[in-house]
Design an enzyme around this catalytic site. Structure first.
Site, PDB file in Angstrom:
ATOM      1  N   ASN A  10      35.008  38.920  40.310  1.00 44.90           N
ATOM      2  CA  ASN A  10      36.049  39.381  41.234  1.00 44.90           C
ATOM      3  C   ASN A  10      36.710  40.603  40.609  1.00 44.90           C
ATOM      4  O   ASN A  10      37.540  40.484  39.724  1.00 44.90           O
ATOM      5  CB  ASN A  10      37.080  38.254  41.448  1.00 44.90           C
ATOM      6  CG  ASN A  10      38.227  38.704  42.337  1.00 44.90           C
ATOM      7  OD1 ASN A  10      38.149  39.741  42.993  1.00 44.90           O
ATOM      8  ND2 ASN A  10      39.300  37.915  42.357  1.00 44.90           N
ATOM      9  N   TRP A  11      36.284  41.764  41.076  1.00 44.67           N
ATOM     10  CA  TRP A  11      36.810  43.005  40.492  1.00 44.67           C
ATOM     11  C   TRP A  11      38.262  43.267  40.902  1.00 44.67           C
ATOM     12  O   TRP A  11      38.929  44.109  40.320  1.00 44.67           O
ATOM     13  CB  TRP A  11      35.952  44.204  40.922  1.00 44.67           C
ATOM     14  CG  TRP A  11      34.650  44.323  40.187  1.00 44.67           C
ATOM     15  CD1 TRP A  11      34.041  43.355  39.424  1.00 44.67           C
ATOM     16  CD2 TRP A  11      33.795  45.472  40.139  1.00 44.67           C
ATOM     17  NE1 TRP A  11      32.860  43.837  38.918  1.00 44.67           N
ATOM     18  CE2 TRP A  11      32.680  45.128  39.342  1.00 44.67           C
ATOM     19  CE3 TRP A  11      33.848  46.751  40.700  1.00 44.67           C
ATOM     20  CZ2 TRP A  11      31.635  46.028  39.075  1.00 44.67           C
ATOM     21  CZ3 TRP A  11      32.808  47.637  40.444  1.00 44.67           C
ATOM     22  CH2 TRP A  11      31.719  47.280  39.637  1.00 44.67           C
ATOM     23  N   LYS A  12      38.737  42.584  41.938  1.00 46.50           N
ATOM     24  CA  LYS A  12      40.069  42.870  42.489  1.00 46.50           C
ATOM     25  C   LYS A  12      40.137  44.370  42.809  1.00 46.50           C
ATOM     26  O   LYS A  12      39.134  44.950  43.187  1.00 46.50           O
ATOM     27  CB  LYS A  12      41.163  42.426  41.529  1.00 46.50           C
ATOM     28  CG  LYS A  12      40.925  40.996  41.035  1.00 46.50           C
ATOM     29  CD  LYS A  12      42.077  40.396  40.304  1.00 46.50           C
ATOM     30  CE  LYS A  12      41.682  38.987  39.852  1.00 46.50           C
ATOM     31  NZ  LYS A  12      42.795  38.206  39.364  1.00 46.50           N
ATOM     32  N   HIS A  95      42.095  34.038  48.210  1.00 44.46           N
ATOM     33  CA  HIS A  95      42.462  34.204  46.801  1.00 44.46           C
ATOM     34  C   HIS A  95      43.977  34.067  46.658  1.00 44.46           C
ATOM     35  O   HIS A  95      44.731  34.471  47.553  1.00 44.46           O
ATOM     36  CB  HIS A  95      41.993  35.570  46.292  1.00 44.46           C
ATOM     37  CG  HIS A  95      42.132  35.686  44.811  1.00 44.46           C
ATOM     38  ND1 HIS A  95      43.322  36.020  44.212  1.00 44.46           N
ATOM     39  CD2 HIS A  95      41.250  35.458  43.805  1.00 44.46           C
ATOM     40  CE1 HIS A  95      43.157  36.004  42.886  1.00 44.46           C
ATOM     41  NE2 HIS A  95      41.910  35.675  42.623  1.00 44.46           N
ATOM     42  N   GLU A  97      46.062  35.719  45.135  1.00 43.05           N
ATOM     43  CA  GLU A  97      46.804  36.995  45.299  1.00 43.05           C
ATOM     44  C   GLU A  97      46.971  37.341  46.777  1.00 43.05           C
ATOM     45  O   GLU A  97      47.994  37.897  47.178  1.00 43.05           O
ATOM     46  CB  GLU A  97      46.071  38.117  44.532  1.00 43.05           C
ATOM     47  CG  GLU A  97      46.265  37.964  43.029  1.00 43.05           C
ATOM     48  CD  GLU A  97      45.095  38.436  42.177  1.00 43.05           C
ATOM     49  OE1 GLU A  97      44.260  39.222  42.655  1.00 43.05           O
ATOM     50  OE2 GLU A  97      45.014  37.990  41.009  1.00 43.05           O
ATOM     51  N   GLU A 167      40.901  27.750  41.393  1.00 44.55           N
ATOM     52  CA  GLU A 167      41.553  28.661  40.446  1.00 44.55           C
ATOM     53  C   GLU A 167      43.025  28.271  40.296  1.00 44.55           C
ATOM     54  O   GLU A 167      43.854  28.623  41.141  1.00 44.55           O
ATOM     55  CB  GLU A 167      41.482  30.099  40.960  1.00 44.55           C
ATOM     56  CG  GLU A 167      40.079  30.624  41.125  1.00 44.55           C
ATOM     57  CD  GLU A 167      40.053  32.144  41.145  1.00 44.55           C
ATOM     58  OE1 GLU A 167      39.367  32.723  40.297  1.00 44.55           O
ATOM     59  OE2 GLU A 167      40.735  32.750  41.987  1.00 44.55           O
ATOM     60  N   GLY A 173      44.493  35.521  35.115  1.00 44.41           N
ATOM     61  CA  GLY A 173      44.959  36.739  34.455  1.00 44.41           C
ATOM     62  C   GLY A 173      45.961  36.495  33.338  1.00 44.41           C
ATOM     63  O   GLY A 173      46.607  37.425  32.847  1.00 44.41           O
ATOM     64  N   SER A 212      40.940  33.111  33.903  1.00 43.96           N
ATOM     65  CA  SER A 212      40.755  33.529  32.512  1.00 43.96           C
ATOM     66  C   SER A 212      39.437  33.053  31.891  1.00 43.96           C
ATOM     67  O   SER A 212      39.368  32.803  30.690  1.00 43.96           O
ATOM     68  CB  SER A 212      41.940  33.084  31.649  1.00 43.96           C
ATOM     69  OG  SER A 212      43.131  33.708  32.098  1.00 43.96           O
ATOM     70  N   GLY A 233      37.580  37.203  36.856  1.00 42.03           N
ATOM     71  CA  GLY A 233      38.312  38.428  37.149  1.00 42.03           C
ATOM     72  C   GLY A 233      38.173  39.437  36.017  1.00 42.03           C
ATOM     73  O   GLY A 233      37.177  40.161  35.920  1.00 42.03           O
ATOM     74  N   GLY A 234      39.167  39.481  35.128  1.00 39.65           N
ATOM     75  CA  GLY A 234      39.228  40.489  34.059  1.00 39.65           C
ATOM     76  C   GLY A 234      37.918  40.664  33.297  1.00 39.65           C
ATOM     77  O   GLY A 234      37.469  41.791  33.066  1.00 39.65           O
TER      78      GLY A 234
END
Ligand code: PGA
Length: 249
Positions: A10-12, A95, A97, A167, A173, A212, A233-234
């Site tokens: 997930n590059w966001k 998601h 966010e 999640e 994150g 994470s 993600g990250g």
């Protein structure tokens, strides 16, 4: 039965064309297991470039959102038909966010899931509890409140075409991964919740863990019986790290 296992990036709102090239070059020669899929959810402007750069049959691209309407006066939105045009097969929905920053309710997410399925897209439905809910013993109630509207909207049988990503919001994150045991316990609860509606369907649904995940934690997480991969993600923005996470399945 061997469930499909999926490592999803997930590059966001991150990445650029250089990363698209670098990621495709890094992943194209990856040796994946038969039942394994790698999914890269990029910002919409990069979907075509990434699809063109990927040559690996088991690596797919996905979007990070869609609008629940077919078309019309919805400035800035992206429709399922547009994703069909780009031959995109997956879409991340709900998601945390999207829920917390853009006010998406579970009812809206349910409509988006239905719309994705009606248009041949596989939804990656994200659910998760907040820290407050976890600490207040409300984890299951929170997950149920996010799952029930989707089941009501599409019916449990359609979950054979849905991927669920658990999640915990407090792990996204933050560097605080849930322990493998804690993640497994919650995944087991999610599968049993689905099984209470239809046991056969529950056995087929890939349940991904997100929050994470990195190359150091992936192996133990993915080894759990009810964890079928991850939503990353990250760590999905770093080619070598993401490759190692894909190989941890
Ligand atoms: P993270 O993000 O891996 O950076 O915690 C996961 C996600 O939000 O999907």
């Amino acid at each position: 039965m061997k469930r499909q296992s999926i490592v999803a990036a997930n590059w966001k709102m991150n990445g650029d064309l250089a990363l698209v090239e670098e990621m495709a070059n890094g992943l194209n020669s990856l040796e994946l297991k038969d039942h394994q899929t790698v999914l890269i959810n990029t910002p919409a402007p990069y979907l075509t470039a990434l699809s063109s750069a990927l040559t690996h049959d088991q690596i797919k691209v996905g979007a990070q959102n869609l609008n629940e309407n077919e078309k019309g006066a919805f400035t800035g939105e992206i429709s399922a038909l547009m994703l069909n045009d780009l031959a995109v097969q997956y879409v991340v929905l709900g998601h945390s966010e999207r829920r917390s920053i853009y006010g998406e309710t579970s009812e809206l997410v349910a409509k988006k899931v239905a719309h994705a399925l009606n248009n041949g897209l596989v939804p990656v439905l994200c659910i998760g509890e907040s820290l407050e809910e976890r600490e207040g013993g409300q984890t299951e109630a929170s997950l149920e409140a996010q799952l029930a509207p989707v089941i009501a909207e599409i019916g449990i049988e359609k979950f054979v075409d849905v991927v669920v990503a658990y999640e915990p919001v407090w792990a996204i994150g933050t560097g605080k991964t849930a322990s493998a045991a804690m993640a497994q316990e919650t995944h087991e609860w999610i599968r049993s919740y689905l099984a209470a509606q239809n046991a056969d369907v529950a056995q087929t649904v890939p349940l991904l863990y997100g929050g994470s995940v990195n190359a150091a934690t992936a192996q133990e997480l993915f080894a759990q019986p009810d964890i079928d991969g991850g939503l990353v993600g990250g760590a999905s923005l770093k080619v070598e790290e993401f490759k190692n996470i894909c190989l941890a399945v």
